[in-house]
Motif scaffolding. Sequence first.
Motif, PDB file in Angstrom:
ATOM      1  N   ARG A   1       0.859  -1.192   0.000  1.00  0.00           N
ATOM      2  CA  ARG A   1       0.000   0.000   0.000  1.00  0.00           C
ATOM      3  C   ARG A   1       0.891   1.238   0.000  1.00  0.00           C
ATOM      4  O   ARG A   1       1.582   1.530   0.968  1.00  0.00           O
ATOM      5  CB  ARG A   1      -0.916   0.017   1.219  1.00  0.00           C
ATOM      6  CG  ARG A   1      -2.040  -0.988   1.191  1.00  0.00           C
ATOM      7  CD  ARG A   1      -3.183  -0.522   2.073  1.00  0.00           C
ATOM      8  NE  ARG A   1      -3.774   0.696   1.565  1.00  0.00           N
ATOM      9  CZ  ARG A   1      -4.458   1.574   2.319  1.00  0.00           C
ATOM     10  NH1 ARG A   1      -4.581   1.366   3.616  1.00  0.00           N
ATOM     11  NH2 ARG A   1      -4.970   2.663   1.789  1.00  0.00           N
ATOM     12  N   LEU A   2       0.866   1.964  -1.088  1.00  0.00           N
ATOM     13  CA  LEU A   2       1.765   3.106  -1.290  1.00  0.00           C
ATOM     14  C   LEU A   2       0.988   4.406  -1.225  1.00  0.00           C
ATOM     15  O   LEU A   2      -0.040   4.565  -1.891  1.00  0.00           O
ATOM     16  CB  LEU A   2       2.465   2.998  -2.645  1.00  0.00           C
ATOM     17  CG  LEU A   2       3.250   4.237  -3.105  1.00  0.00           C
ATOM     18  CD1 LEU A   2       4.438   4.511  -2.193  1.00  0.00           C
ATOM     19  CD2 LEU A   2       3.713   4.074  -4.552  1.00  0.00           C
ATOM     20  N   LEU A   3       1.507   5.344  -0.426  1.00  0.00           N
ATOM     21  CA  LEU A   3       0.984   6.708  -0.375  1.00  0.00           C
ATOM     22  C   LEU A   3       1.936   7.617  -1.135  1.00  0.00           C
ATOM     23  O   LEU A   3       3.135   7.630  -0.861  1.00  0.00           O
ATOM     24  CB  LEU A   3       0.870   7.174   1.078  1.00  0.00           C
ATOM     25  CG  LEU A   3       0.528   8.653   1.285  1.00  0.00           C
ATOM     26  CD1 LEU A   3      -0.898   8.944   0.836  1.00  0.00           C
ATOM     27  CD2 LEU A   3       0.731   9.060   2.749  1.00  0.00           C
TER      28      LEU A   3
ATOM     29  N   ASP B   1       1.938   1.157   3.825  1.00  0.00           N
ATOM     30  CA  ASP B   1       3.182   0.398   3.938  1.00  0.00           C
ATOM     31  C   ASP B   1       4.383   1.185   3.445  1.00  0.00           C
ATOM     32  O   ASP B   1       5.498   1.012   3.935  1.00  0.00           O
ATOM     33  CB  ASP B   1       3.078  -0.897   3.120  1.00  0.00           C
ATOM     34  CG  ASP B   1       1.983  -1.810   3.631  1.00  0.00           C
ATOM     35  OD1 ASP B   1       1.942  -2.049   4.838  1.00  0.00           O
ATOM     36  OD2 ASP B   1       1.171  -2.273   2.816  1.00  0.00           O
ATOM     37  N   LEU B   2       4.171   2.050   2.446  1.00  0.00           N
ATOM     38  CA  LEU B   2       5.251   2.782   1.794  1.00  0.00           C
ATOM     39  C   LEU B   2       4.814   4.216   1.567  1.00  0.00           C
ATOM     40  O   LEU B   2       3.609   4.491   1.424  1.00  0.00           O
ATOM     41  CB  LEU B   2       5.602   2.136   0.449  1.00  0.00           C
ATOM     42  CG  LEU B   2       5.988   0.652   0.464  1.00  0.00           C
ATOM     43  CD1 LEU B   2       5.823   0.045  -0.915  1.00  0.00           C
ATOM     44  CD2 LEU B   2       7.414   0.491   0.955  1.00  0.00           C
TER      45      LEU B   2
ATOM     46  N   GLY C   1      11.366   2.406   3.811  1.00  0.00           N
ATOM     47  CA  GLY C   1      10.054   2.459   3.182  1.00  0.00           C
ATOM     48  C   GLY C   1       9.591   3.850   2.838  1.00  0.00           C
ATOM     49  O   GLY C   1       8.546   4.019   2.203  1.00  0.00           O
ATOM     50  N   TYR C   2      10.369   4.890   3.260  1.00  0.00           N
ATOM     51  CA  TYR C   2      10.022   6.279   2.943  1.00  0.00           C
ATOM     52  C   TYR C   2      11.052   6.818   1.954  1.00  0.00           C
ATOM     53  O   TYR C   2      12.258   6.744   2.188  1.00  0.00           O
ATOM     54  CB  TYR C   2      10.020   7.120   4.217  1.00  0.00           C
ATOM     55  CG  TYR C   2       9.793   8.603   3.989  1.00  0.00           C
ATOM     56  CD1 TYR C   2       8.511   9.123   3.935  1.00  0.00           C
ATOM     57  CD2 TYR C   2      10.867   9.477   3.832  1.00  0.00           C
ATOM     58  CE1 TYR C   2       8.301  10.483   3.737  1.00  0.00           C
ATOM     59  CE2 TYR C   2      10.668  10.828   3.634  1.00  0.00           C
ATOM     60  CZ  TYR C   2       9.378  11.332   3.591  1.00  0.00           C
ATOM     61  OH  TYR C   2       9.182  12.675   3.388  1.00  0.00           O
ATOM     62  N   PHE C   3      10.571   7.372   0.846  1.00  0.00           N
ATOM     63  CA  PHE C   3      11.462   7.868  -0.198  1.00  0.00           C
ATOM     64  C   PHE C   3      11.016   9.252  -0.640  1.00  0.00           C
ATOM     65  O   PHE C   3       9.817   9.553  -0.692  1.00  0.00           O
ATOM     66  CB  PHE C   3      11.445   6.941  -1.420  1.00  0.00           C
ATOM     67  CG  PHE C   3      11.945   5.552  -1.138  1.00  0.00           C
ATOM     68  CD1 PHE C   3      13.283   5.227  -1.295  1.00  0.00           C
ATOM     69  CD2 PHE C   3      11.072   4.561  -0.706  1.00  0.00           C
ATOM     70  CE1 PHE C   3      13.741   3.953  -1.030  1.00  0.00           C
ATOM     71  CE2 PHE C   3      11.520   3.285  -0.437  1.00  0.00           C
ATOM     72  CZ  PHE C   3      12.861   2.981  -0.597  1.00  0.00           C
TER      73      PHE C   3
END
Length: 688
Positions: A112-114, A241-242, A263-265
Amino acid sequence: MPLDAKALGRALHEDLSLHSTLCRRDAGAFQKAIRCDQEVLVACTQEQRLFAELGLQTEGAVAPIRFVNIRETGGWSRDAAQASPKIAALLAAARLPDPPPVPTVSYQSTGRLLIIGPLDAAEQAAALLCDVLDVTLFTQGPGNAGGAQARRHPVLGGRITGLTGWLGAFDLQWQADNPIDLDLCTRCNACVAACPENAIGLDYQIDLSACRAHRSCVQQCQAAGAIDFQRAASAQQERFDLVLDLRAAGAGPGFVQHALPQGYFRWDGRDSAALFRLRELVGAFEKPRFFVYQQRLCAHSRNASVGCNACVDICSAEAIASDKSHQQIQVNPHLCVGCGACTTVCPTGALAYAYPDATQLGARFRTLLSTYAAAGGRDAVLLLHSQDRGQALVGELGRAARLGLAHGVPAHVIPVALWHTASAGLDLWLSALAYGAAQLVLLSTHEEAPQYLDGLQAQMDVAQDIWRGLGHAGTPVQWLRATSAADLDTALQALGRTARSPAVAARFAVAQEKRSTLALALEQLIEHAPLPAAQRPQAIALPAAGSPLGSIEVNKDRCTLCLSCVGACPAGALQDNPQLPQLRFIEANCVQCGLCASTCPEDAIRLQPRLLLAPGRQQPRVLNEASPWACVRCGKPFGTVQAIEAMLGRLSGHAMFQGAARERIKMCSDCRVIDLHSSPHETKAMDL
């Protein structure tokens, strides 16, 4: 590479055969070797994948295989003909056992990407990721051209109030305070066209500061019913999740620390590396729990006073927090990136690096240096670098040397890859010097957090003062800054060969306990110092910042021997005497945390950073003592004359401490109870 198999064999006490094209023509020799049950060491990492595949395909292969790079680190250099001692050292260290397993930290990501940012850029990024990840967008303005009309992904809007967490557990908090419901909005753009103030952007959010309440947009949106200015703002929260953040660093709530959570970019729209890494972060993941914490040793806080805060200040991941209520620190293992900086600045060893631990890294240093010396090498310099960018620079330098474009790593410089350059500190540096290193050089690639550089520099200053105070010349530990192979080549050549190894190499093993290792290294360096004992000072003054060694000064006129400092000392440096009113001190135990000074109610204690060279560092000495007060009833000594007289003076005007009550202050605890019960007036009061 000009390898000398006989010389290497003598250094390693083995009969070696040399295969110069092992990865191609001599592959059969490798297959033959791995059919035995002894460990096989391959001194090349270029074809590691090929060797691993050959190992799987070879029938009867049972030997464990290890790899070490001797090519870029020494064989490809203008000094290669003199590099046999270094190559022997690298081969010997590569044969050391792997670190034993440690507890792990687990992450679980379902993908699950934000994506946070302008709607147009967020949708462009989503198009590159949505085939693998479940994408949700949080709009932060329309961007240059607005978003696409087709709604391919869920879109959130409003004002972000918080973003916390790590891989698999990011929590987004926001205030849904915009009149347009993005779930109901059909993106027909009627409201955009109708707004006379142009307060509605193509992210379908209303700029309330520009809106003049004409409500033309509401009339245009009657069919969809997406706009409601009466809707109450609500606090919302959702887990992802990301996170892919397209905002500039610090633009709104988020992560601003140097070491970002896994997981944070952040993405600038150009470098695609972050997008590729995101695509791989679906599933279950583990990493080592890099630290071990022992609260009993921690000098962070005692008696509601804060002493040492070094680990909290240096952590670039903001993974360490103060927990004053429990007189300890709290380390979040999910945020910890394993740099080890906290363990190097910890004066007591309460925080210790676990993978690899100090004993394993110490064994590596000792093996490298002892093998190098046994093979005829002189004045070794250990180049400590990270296993990521630092190791890449060493490899680039070796390849440039092979092409004649650089000198390469000098024959006396031994590269040592660490998980992070900050994971080794003063205790291990001094141990390496005691083992025979002429110098340690820490490679900074300008990717380190500023607080890392400050924390390690403070320890370098301590090492420098100790080194010079014992009569050595040169700089024992220093930075080497480089961002390219050319920078690294220039800096390594500038080192020269001016530093000299100690005359006698130590034989002790690094202990897991930091203070024990520090004591062993100091004992070795002091015993074999070039400056004769008669010419040495009694003590070497050390910098106040970063020194884990020192004494304390006690103002005897102020000190009442209340011994609150003894209870506050986490290292057992301050002690009482059960038989006499004395404050005793063992200097070797002092970590200079300052808890004694902050706890002292009389402000009678001052820290004195130093290394005592005179005998007695480990023996207790009396800092203050006083005559004991004798109980006026039984004559048993208790307390001190100074403390009792001070108490009598302070309570002289108090109504509750007059007459018999005043006399009880002069009695021991047993006699106070007896006197209280034998007094007719107070017995009657108690009965009542």
